[in-house]
Design a protein around this motif. Structure first.
Motif, PDB file in Angstrom:
ATOM      1  N   UNK A   1       0.817  -1.220   0.000  1.00 60.81           N
ATOM      2  CA  UNK A   1       0.000   0.000   0.000  1.00 60.81           C
ATOM      3  C   UNK A   1       0.845   1.262   0.000  1.00 60.81           C
ATOM      4  N   UNK A   2       2.148   1.109  -0.107  1.00 57.50           N
ATOM      5  CA  UNK A   2       3.055   2.249  -0.221  1.00 57.50           C
ATOM      6  C   UNK A   2       3.714   2.169  -1.592  1.00 57.50           C
ATOM      7  N   UNK A   3       3.594   3.223  -2.402  1.00 55.80           N
ATOM      8  CA  UNK A   3       3.998   3.143  -3.822  1.00 55.80           C
ATOM      9  C   UNK A   3       5.411   2.613  -4.048  1.00 55.80           C
ATOM     10  N   UNK A   4       6.397   3.160  -3.350  1.00 56.96           N
ATOM     11  CA  UNK A   4       7.785   2.740  -3.598  1.00 56.96           C
ATOM     12  C   UNK A   4       8.013   1.293  -3.181  1.00 56.96           C
ATOM     13  N   UNK A   5       7.459   0.913  -2.018  1.00 53.44           N
ATOM     14  CA  UNK A   5       7.619  -0.469  -1.571  1.00 53.44           C
ATOM     15  C   UNK A   5       6.864  -1.431  -2.481  1.00 53.44           C
ATOM     16  N   UNK A   6       5.692  -1.016  -2.952  1.00 54.23           N
ATOM     17  CA  UNK A   6       4.920  -1.875  -3.848  1.00 54.23           C
ATOM     18  C   UNK A   6       5.682  -2.117  -5.148  1.00 54.23           C
ATOM     19  N   UNK A   7       6.306  -1.082  -5.698  1.00 56.84           N
ATOM     20  CA  UNK A   7       7.092  -1.262  -6.923  1.00 56.84           C
ATOM     21  C   UNK A   7       8.304  -2.146  -6.666  1.00 56.84           C
ATOM     22  N   UNK A   8       8.934  -1.982  -5.489  1.00 57.10           N
ATOM     23  CA  UNK A   8      10.073  -2.839  -5.147  1.00 57.10           C
ATOM     24  C   UNK A   8       9.643  -4.298  -5.042  1.00 57.10           C
ATOM     25  N   UNK A   9       8.474  -4.553  -4.451  1.00 58.67           N
ATOM     26  CA  UNK A   9       7.971  -5.927  -4.346  1.00 58.67           C
ATOM     27  C   UNK A   9       7.689  -6.515  -5.725  1.00 58.67           C
ATOM     28  N   UNK A  10       7.114  -5.719  -6.615  1.00 57.49           N
ATOM     29  CA  UNK A  10       6.840  -6.188  -7.966  1.00 57.49           C
ATOM     30  C   UNK A  10       8.134  -6.592  -8.670  1.00 57.49           C
TER      31      UNK A  10
END
Length: 303
Positions: A160-169
């Motif tokens: 639910x946090x943009x930067x962390x979500x992109x890192x997870x992807x």
């Protein structure tokens, strides 16, 4: 009555023979590649929005392309997210895949379990992999936060946090695609003559020197082939981000393929969705051409 002697046909010219031999492949290529791409380009020149209640296409020329390139900020946002995924996951997959390939190529007795393990991430469906890691990164009951809590650390909202979500992807894509890179590189490693390493050992070369002077140069063709396929699939990334975040939070992790899906399937705007697909196809062709030109330039330098 005697029958006329039959004329012996002359030998067919090599050019015509080659054309006839290639004709079935050319017809199949035209059917599954040329026609769909041509139809896609044709549709992109029309205003065809079923959500507007009209099924009659209106010819508008290149207006869909102009709107995407000049007036649609979400197109550029989705394109930028796609570029980030390409820049992060292609080198990441290459490095991890190279390490796995080197491990699987070691001369230990039971190598087949290692090579079998390389196939497992690649064999998993993309959506299934995304759902697995969505559970891993879940804020309330995910295994990642559970491990952090057991270590005395505080968990966080990964998706639910943009930067962390992109890192997870990016992390999931690297995990999923590294095995594909490893299989291609492993095939390349097995074509390197063992005599080269034996000669290097006689000359006193260390393992690192053998890797730099023998392994990497001999692996360049395999690396380039793997990077071409990985770059094209990275540009077309859809399944894992869709299953992991559905483009969220908001649309901060939406890729170009997801944006095309939204316009075409959700909004039923087939004309604009086709134009976006053509733009993505052009980006894929540019990337592939750049790789091929690099390969050609490398071959010219060697000569």
């Amino acid at each position: 009555m005697a029958s006329r002697p039959q004329k012996i046909p002359r030998d067919m010219p090599e050019g015509w023979l080659a054309f006839l031999m290639l004709l079935p492949a050319m017809a199949l290529l035209g059917l599954i590649v040329v026609y769909p791409v041509g139809r896609l380009i044709y549709t992109s020149l029309f205003d065809l929005r079923l959500s507007a209640g009209s099924t009659e296409p209106i010819f508008i020329g290149i207006e869909n392309y102009i709107f995407a390139l000049t007036e649609d900020p979400q197109f550029w946002h989705a394109t930028w997210n796609t570029i980030i995924i390409v820049l992060v996951t292609v080198p990441g997959s290459l490095l991890v895949g190279l390490g796995l390939a080197l491990l699987a190529n070691q001369p230990f007795r039971y190598r087949w379990p290692t090579r079998l393990a390389l196939l497992l991430p690649w064999a998993l469906p993309l959506v299934f992999a995304g759902l697995i890691f969505r559970w891993f990164f879940n804020t309330d009951y995910g295994i990642v936060n559970d491990v952090l809590n057991r270590l005395g650390l505080e968990g966080t909202s990964w998706l639910t946090r943009p930067n962390l979500a992109m890192a997870c992807i990016c992390l999931v894509i690297i995990w999923k695609s590294a095995s594909f890179m490893a299989m291609i590189l492993l095939a390349g490693l097995q074509t390197i003559p063992r005599a080269l390493y034996e000669a290097a050992e006689v000359d006193g070369a260390t393992r690192f020197q053998q890797f730099v002077k023998i392994t990497l140069p001999m692996l360049v063709p395999s690396i380039l082939v793997a990077m071409i396929f990985r770059t094209i699939t990275a540009i077309q990334t859809f399944d894992i981000p869709y299953a992991l975040t559905a483009g969220g939070p908001g649309n901060t992790t939406e890729t170009l393929a997801m944006y095309i899906h939204k316009n075409t399937i959700d909004f039923l705007d087939f004309g604009y969705g086709s134009a976006l697909a053509v733009l993505m196809f052009c980006v894929s062709m540019i990337a592939t051409t750049a790789y091929l030109r690099f390969v050609k330039a490398g071959g010219s330098d060697e000569r």
